[in-house]
Design a protein around this motif. Structure first.
Motif, PDB file in Angstrom:
ATOM      1  N   GLN A 131       0.522  -0.966   0.395  1.00  0.00           N
ATOM      2  CA  GLN A 131      -0.043   0.379  -0.093  1.00  0.00           C
ATOM      3  C   GLN A 131       0.791   1.661  -0.212  1.00  0.00           C
ATOM      4  O   GLN A 131       1.753   1.809   1.638  1.00  0.00           O
ATOM      5  CB  GLN A 131      -1.208   0.597   1.596  1.00  0.00           C
ATOM      6  N   ARG A 132       0.711   1.867  -1.148  1.00  0.00           N
ATOM      7  CA  ARG A 132       1.817   3.108  -1.574  1.00  0.00           C
ATOM      8  C   ARG A 132       0.865   4.310  -1.984  1.00  0.00           C
ATOM      9  O   ARG A 132       0.355   4.264  -2.337  1.00  0.00           O
ATOM     10  CB  ARG A 132       3.219   3.111  -2.106  1.00  0.00           C
ATOM     11  N   ASP A 133       1.200   5.246  -1.443  1.00  0.00           N
ATOM     12  CA  ASP A 133       0.770   6.224  -1.870  1.00  0.00           C
ATOM     13  C   ASP A 133       1.652   7.551  -3.099  1.00  0.00           C
ATOM     14  O   ASP A 133       2.383   7.046  -3.693  1.00  0.00           O
ATOM     15  CB  ASP A 133       0.516   7.523  -0.672  1.00  0.00           C
ATOM     16  N   VAL A 134       0.428   8.211  -4.088  1.00  0.00           N
ATOM     17  CA  VAL A 134       0.754   9.108  -4.491  1.00  0.00           C
ATOM     18  C   VAL A 134       1.177  10.294  -4.041  1.00  0.00           C
ATOM     19  O   VAL A 134      -0.021  11.044  -3.861  1.00  0.00           O
ATOM     20  CB  VAL A 134      -0.080   8.841  -6.377  1.00  0.00           C
ATOM     21  N   ILE A 143       4.478  12.232  -7.748  1.00  0.00           N
ATOM     22  CA  ILE A 143       5.904  11.580  -7.174  1.00  0.00           C
ATOM     23  C   ILE A 143       4.920   9.845  -7.049  1.00  0.00           C
ATOM     24  O   ILE A 143       3.962   9.750  -6.323  1.00  0.00           O
ATOM     25  CB  ILE A 143       6.580  11.736  -6.124  1.00  0.00           C
ATOM     26  N   ASP A 144       5.341   8.590  -7.923  1.00  0.00           N
ATOM     27  CA  ASP A 144       4.485   7.698  -6.920  1.00  0.00           C
ATOM     28  C   ASP A 144       5.275   6.337  -6.565  1.00  0.00           C
ATOM     29  O   ASP A 144       5.917   6.221  -7.324  1.00  0.00           O
ATOM     30  CB  ASP A 144       3.565   6.915  -9.100  1.00  0.00           C
ATOM     31  N   HIS A 145       4.970   6.622  -5.265  1.00  0.00           N
ATOM     32  CA  HIS A 145       6.220   5.726  -5.044  1.00  0.00           C
ATOM     33  C   HIS A 145       5.885   4.343  -4.738  1.00  0.00           C
ATOM     34  O   HIS A 145       6.344   2.952  -4.560  1.00  0.00           O
ATOM     35  CB  HIS A 145       5.672   6.089  -3.049  1.00  0.00           C
ATOM     36  N   ASN A 146       4.565   3.536  -5.434  1.00  0.00           N
ATOM     37  CA  ASN A 146       4.567   2.086  -6.491  1.00  0.00           C
ATOM     38  C   ASN A 146       4.937   2.319  -7.293  1.00  0.00           C
ATOM     39  O   ASN A 146       5.420   0.920  -7.211  1.00  0.00           O
ATOM     40  CB  ASN A 146       2.247   2.558  -7.052  1.00  0.00           C
ATOM     41  N   ARG A 147       6.287   2.746  -8.045  1.00  0.00           N
ATOM     42  CA  ARG A 147       6.605   2.676  -8.779  1.00  0.00           C
ATOM     43  C   ARG A 147       8.550   3.518  -8.380  1.00  0.00           C
ATOM     44  O   ARG A 147       8.862   3.141  -9.238  1.00  0.00           O
ATOM     45  CB  ARG A 147       6.210   3.761 -10.414  1.00  0.00           C
TER      46      ARG A 147
END
Length: 238
Positions: A131-134, A143-147
């Protein structure tokens, strides 16, 4: 100028003393995959993709931070190294949320390129689906922490080239993430100059320009090297 002579994959190479194995291989036309390496900023050996074997050394060493010394015999493409590199890329995909089909950097992503280079078409590891935020608080960028693959290229380019020190790594283990300021929303960090160097430095679609759609993001990673060289050689124009 002191010169060291060595062999890389059986090829005789002569380089200036202090040259890393990675740069020595590059001068000899021998490709070694990297992700955290970026011309123009310091190396940290974070991604471990550039591991090589040195005759007489039982340990694999990261070529980006290991000096090419006199008499070394280095191997860069052994079966063991190829398997390790493939496994590293598989782990990067498994621990993040990399959905290439809807990414702004699709077809212009170094993680994608490396996956193709090492022959990774699936991962043997279970996806973590963290579960990561943008963070879209900045007026120009997001910044998209999922990537994010924690290569820290954004951290180093901001500190060493722009000298703004906006980015850093916080927390530990699986919870580690890139943060702006003191873990503030990016748009609230006064130190940010909105220069966009971190956007160009990012190897994936993690840091992007707002308004970019799928596969539309094109980054100029040579800009960082140009700025670093110009500053070092005092080549600024008035």
């Amino acid at each position: 100028m002191s010169v060291n002579t060595l062999k890389i994959d059986g090829i005789d190479v002569a380089v200036e003393a202090g040259t890393t194995i990675l740069n020595a291989a590059k001068e000899a036309g021998i490709p070694i995959p990297t992700l955290c390496h970026l011309e123009g900023v310091s190396d940290v050996g974070a991604c471990r993709l550039c591991l090589v074997e040195i005759k007489g050394n039982p340990n694999l060493v990261p070529s980006c931070v290991t000096e090419a010394l006199e008499g070394m015999e280095i191997l860069t493409q052994t079966e063991q190294l190829q398997e390790y590199r493939k496994m590293i890329v598989e782990l990067l995909f498994a621990e993040g949320n990399h959905v290439c089909a809807v990414c702004v950097a699709n077809n212009n992503c170094q993680l994608q390129d490396v996956a193709i280079e090492v022959g990774m078409d699936h991962t043997r590891f279970n996806y973590r689906f963290p579960q990561r935020d943008v963070d879209l608080s900045h007026p120009q960028f997001g910044i998209d922490h999922n990537r994010c693959i924690l290569c820290t290229r954004c951290v180093r380019v901001c500190a060493e080239i722009e000298t703004a020190h906006v980015w850093n790594v916080a927390f530990r283990g699986a919870a580690a993430k890139i943060v702006s300021g003191l873990n503030q929303p990016w748009g609230e960090v006064d130190a940010c100059t909105s220069c966009g160097k971190c956007v160009d430095a990012c190897p994936t679609g993690s840091i992007f320009r707002k308004g970019s759609t799928t596969a539309e993001m094109v980054k100029d990673r040579s800009k960082v090297e140009f700025l670093s060289n110009a500053r070092e050689k005092h080549q600024w124009t008035k």
